[in-house]
Every structure is written in structure tokens, then in C-alpha cells.
Design an enzyme around this catalytic site. Structure first.
Site, PDB file in Angstrom:
ATOM      1  N   ARG A 257     -12.705 -10.856   4.489  1.00 12.67           N
ATOM      2  CA  ARG A 257     -13.310  -9.522   4.433  1.00 12.67           C
ATOM      3  C   ARG A 257     -14.824  -9.567   4.583  1.00 12.67           C
ATOM      4  NH1 ARG A 257     -10.686  -5.022   2.087  1.00 12.67           N
ATOM      5  NH2 ARG A 257      -8.510  -5.137   2.665  1.00 12.67           N
TER       6      ARG A 257
ATOM      7  N   ARG B 194     -17.845  -3.158   3.570  1.00 12.91           N
ATOM      8  CA  ARG B 194     -18.779  -2.152   3.065  1.00 12.91           C
ATOM      9  C   ARG B 194     -20.014  -2.694   2.374  1.00 12.91           C
ATOM     10  NH1 ARG B 194     -13.759   0.913   0.514  1.00 12.91           N
ATOM     11  NH2 ARG B 194     -13.183  -1.278   0.501  1.00 12.91           N
TER      12      ARG B 194
ATOM     13  N   ARG C 161     -19.119   2.180  10.826  1.00  9.72           N
ATOM     14  CA  ARG C 161     -17.942   2.931  10.378  1.00  9.72           C
ATOM     15  C   ARG C 161     -18.193   4.436  10.465  1.00  9.72           C
ATOM     16  NH1 ARG C 161     -14.630   5.260   7.009  1.00  9.72           N
ATOM     17  NH2 ARG C 161     -12.905   4.250   5.918  1.00  9.72           N
TER      18      ARG C 161
ATOM     19  N   ASP D 125      -7.006  -4.166  10.880  1.00 10.25           N
ATOM     20  CA  ASP D 125      -6.328  -4.184   9.582  1.00 10.25           C
ATOM     21  C   ASP D 125      -4.888  -4.630   9.797  1.00 10.25           C
ATOM     22  OD1 ASP D 125      -6.899  -3.172   6.647  1.00 10.25           O
ATOM     23  OD2 ASP D 125      -4.805  -2.774   7.120  1.00 10.25           O
TER      24      ASP D 125
ATOM     25  N   TYR E 251       4.226  -2.657   1.955  1.00  6.72           N
ATOM     26  CA  TYR E 251       3.544  -1.377   2.225  1.00  6.72           C
ATOM     27  C   TYR E 251       4.512  -0.360   2.839  1.00  6.72           C
ATOM     28  CZ  TYR E 251      -0.986  -3.399   1.170  1.00  6.72           C
ATOM     29  OH  TYR E 251      -2.043  -3.972   0.523  1.00  6.72           O
TER      30      TYR E 251
END
Ligand code: CP3
Length: 340
Positions: A21, A25, A34, A71, A147
């Protein structure tokens, strides 16, 4: 590329480093990129923006490998199941998979619909320095299945586990379908310029040992086997979050085992290092403090020292509130203490 050499346990001048990652952010540049996209999925589909985010950690941190920005959930998305990323909640899949007809409806050609990912890889590989590796990735079948069945992230995986014990054939049917899609996808990523591929087996640790091998590892290594037989020169990394309890039984054709931070690196070394290169596994929260970083990195240096076939990484992903200054400090420190 020192990263690729380390995957094949060839000598390198120091341990290569990249961080799971690393595009995220905590970087103001990431937040700016983004903001140019309508939402997170649009961001993944905009190859120009995704390539920009992929390159940021190389320009800013000088990491040895770039991981393509995307992702794991683009695969279920392109199999035709709705995926939304909700601020502060994470991924939400409003129409989860519960029945055989739900599985039958999933598209077989998701790898064709993921052209925007291959475009991201092509743009990035052209822009990336020759000594920096580009890593492609996918989620493991079980990780994606959780998921898809739960309808999002989960604390206890109750619905997916209920399927595993009460209707295993149905779960196997979903896992088989995912395995084909993920294998197709990784091969296409390699053809588009990925120098290595990592399979994120993020939620295998939710399963007891027998279930882990029946529903997770078996499918993950089937994909690795397929990639190895069709593209033998491309290293395959498996990040096994929660696999630390099952190290002695880990097998399969892949190059690098990515250890999470719960796995004592000494145990990973004695159980696996004769057959696999190792990647990992500093506790990410150490990045909150420079002294903690030094202690964590030194401990890994004590264990993995000057061994060929060791790749420095965190034991899981970066957090949005990490300080860039501390991340840069970690990278410099690792290069120093692991220098041959
Ligand atoms: O820098 C990189 O590592 C490349 C990009 C990358 C992302 N997701 C971008 C992302 C990678 C490799 C992933 C993998 C991923 N995605 C995993 C496996 C790795 C792991 O953590 O075990 C999983 C389980 C996911 C699913 C996912 N995507 C979740 C749970 C979330 C929400 C959590 C959060 O941090 O908000 C995402 C969203 C996501 N994927 C973000 C990023 C940078 C944050 C979204 C944003 O920018 O708002």
C-alpha cells in the site's frame, strides 16, 4: 533489478525494499491524483491516473519496486458484481453471492474487461527506470470470495464460513471460477509489462488449518502453478496474511513467501527459506516512531542479515496517517543496515 534478483535468491548489493500500500492516502500527491477521479473505481479505470499513482512512491521514496495502482476488487467488479467504495466504511458489494445461480451469472471474460489495468501497466513500465521492478497483483480466490459472499469486509466471515461447512460444493464452484479468472488476469498483466506478480491472500488466517488448505491454499497455489508453467521467468509472490500458523505445510510452485507481522521471521526462515525467498514483515505501526522503526528493522537485519533472497517490506499495508518523513527514514535506514 535488485528486486527481481532477490526473488530468485541471486546476490544483491543490499536488501530491496518496497511497502505494501505504498501508493495511498499518506501521500499528498496521491490525494491530489485521486481528487481528479470521480470515485475510487473511476480512479482504477483511469489508466493515466492509476499510472501516476503507481509512480509516486518511486519518485518520492525511491522504492525498488512499484506496485501497480488498482484494487483486488476490480476482478469481482468485472465479473459483473456491483462494487462500491464507501468513505470510512470500505468496500460494499450490495448484491452478494449466495446461490448457484449467482455464481452461474458471473462473467467468464473478466480478464478481457480489465484492459484498463493492462494499460496502466504499459504506461507505467514505459515511464519506470530500468532498474525498478513493476509488480502486478490479484487477490487470492478465498480472499475475493469473502468479499463476494459477505457483501463487503467482515469481522468473523460468518456467511462465507457457513457456506464452507454447510455447502462446500457451492463454495468450491465459486473458488474454481475465481481461480480461472485470476490466472487469466495475472498472465495478461505479465504480458502487459508486470515484472513480478503478487497474490494477496489477505484473509486465509480466518480459516482453521484443514479449511485453509481445502478452500484457500490449494486454489492460490493452483494459480501460481499455472503462472509458473506458462511464464517461468516471472517471479510469483504469495502474501499469506494469517498463514503463520501453517508454515510447515506451505508448499507449491512460487518464488517468494510474503510474511505478515504475526509470523515470527525466524520461524518463516527455518520453515521456508530453503525453498522460498522471504518478504516482510515489519509491524506497520512501527512507522509511527523513528526509534520503533530502528528496533524493528534491526531485528529483521539480525535474522535475515546479509542473506540473498530477502526483500524488506511491512507485514501488512500502510496507514493513511503515516508520516512521509518516517517512511523515508525507514527506507534509508534499511538500505544502510542491509548493505553487503
Ligand atoms: O500501493 C499499493 O499497494 C497498490 C494498490 C492497492 C490498493 N489496494 C489500493 C487501495 C493494493 C495492492 C490493494 C489490495 C487490496 N485491496 C487488498 C489486499 C491487501 C491487504 O490489505 O490485505 C484488500 C483486502 C483490498 C480491499 C480494499 N480496498 C479495502 C479493504 C479498502 C478500504 C480500506 C481503506 O484503506 O480505505 C480498499 C480501498 C483502497 N485500495 C484504497 C487504496 C489506496 C483506499 C481508497 C482511497 O483512496 O480512498
Amino acid at each position: 533489478m535488485i528486486f527481481i534478483d532477490a526473488c530468485f535468491k541471486k546476490p544483491t548489493p543490499t536488501a530491496p525494499i518496497w511497502l505494501m500500500r505504498q501508493a495511498g492516502r499518506y501521500l499528498s500527491e496521491y490525494r491530489a491524483t485521486r481528487a481528479k477521479a470521480k470515485n475510487f473505481i473511476d480512479f482504477c479505470r483511469r489508466s493515466d491516473l492509476a499510472a501516476e499513482a503507481t509512480l509516486q512512491p518511486i519518485d518520492i521514496l525511491d522504492a525498488d519496486a512499484a506496485i501497480m495502482f488498482s484494487d483486488i476488487l476490480v476482478v469481482p467488479l468485472e465479473m459483473g458484481i456491483q462494487v462500491e467504495f464507501v468513505e470510512k466504511t470500505g468496500p460494499v458489494l450490495p448484491s452478494p453471492i449466495r446461490t448457484e445461480s449467482d455464481i452461474d451469472r458471473l462473467a467468464d471474460d473478466s480478464a478481457d474487461r480489465l484492459e484498463y489495468v493492462y494499460e496502466t501497466l504499459k504506461i507505467t513500465r514505459r515511464a519506470l527506470a530500468a532498474d525498478k521492478a513493476l509488480i502486478g497483483f490479484a487477490g487470492s480466490p478465498w480472499t475475493l470470495a469473502t468479499y463476494m459472499i459477505e457483501g463487503g469486509g467482515s469481522k468473523n466471515y460468518a456467511i462465507a464460513k457457513k457456506m464452507a461447512y454447510s455447502n462446500p460444493d457451492l463454495l468450491h464452484k465459486l473458488l474454481r471460477k475465481l481461480s480461472v479468472a485470476i490466472g487469466d488476469y495475472l498472465l495478461r498483466q505479465i504480458d502487459a509489462g508486470a515484472d513480478a506478480v503478487q497474490i494477496f491472500d489477505s484473509w486465509g488466517g480466518a480459516l482453521e488449518k484443514s479449511a485453509f488448505f481445502e478452500f484457500d491454499w490449494r486454489y492460490t497455489t493452483q494459480i501460481a502453478d499455472r503462472v509458473k508453467s506458462e511464464r517461468p521467468n516471472t517471479p510469483v509472490i504469495i502474501f499469506g496474511k494469517g498463514a503463520g500458523g501453517y508454515l510447515e505445510a506451505i508448499d507449491g510452485a512460487f518464488e517468494v513467501f510474503g510474511a505478515d507481522w504475526n509470523t515470527p521471521m525466524e520461524r518463516a526462515k527455518s520453515a521456508l527459506f530453503d525453498r522460498y525467498a522471504l518478504q516482510g514483515n515489519m509491524e506497520p505501526a512501527r512507522l509511527y516512531d523513528k526509534k520503533a522503526i530502528e528496533i524493528g528493522a534491526r531485528e529483521l537485519a539480525r535474522i535475515m542479515g546479509k542473506e540473498n533472497g530477502y526483500i524488506f517490506n511491512l507485514g501488512h499495508g500502510m496507514q493513511p496517517d503515516f508520516s512521509l518523513d518516517n517512511v523515508k527514514f525507514l527506507i534509508d535506514f534499511v538500505r544502510q543496515i542491509f548493505a553487503r
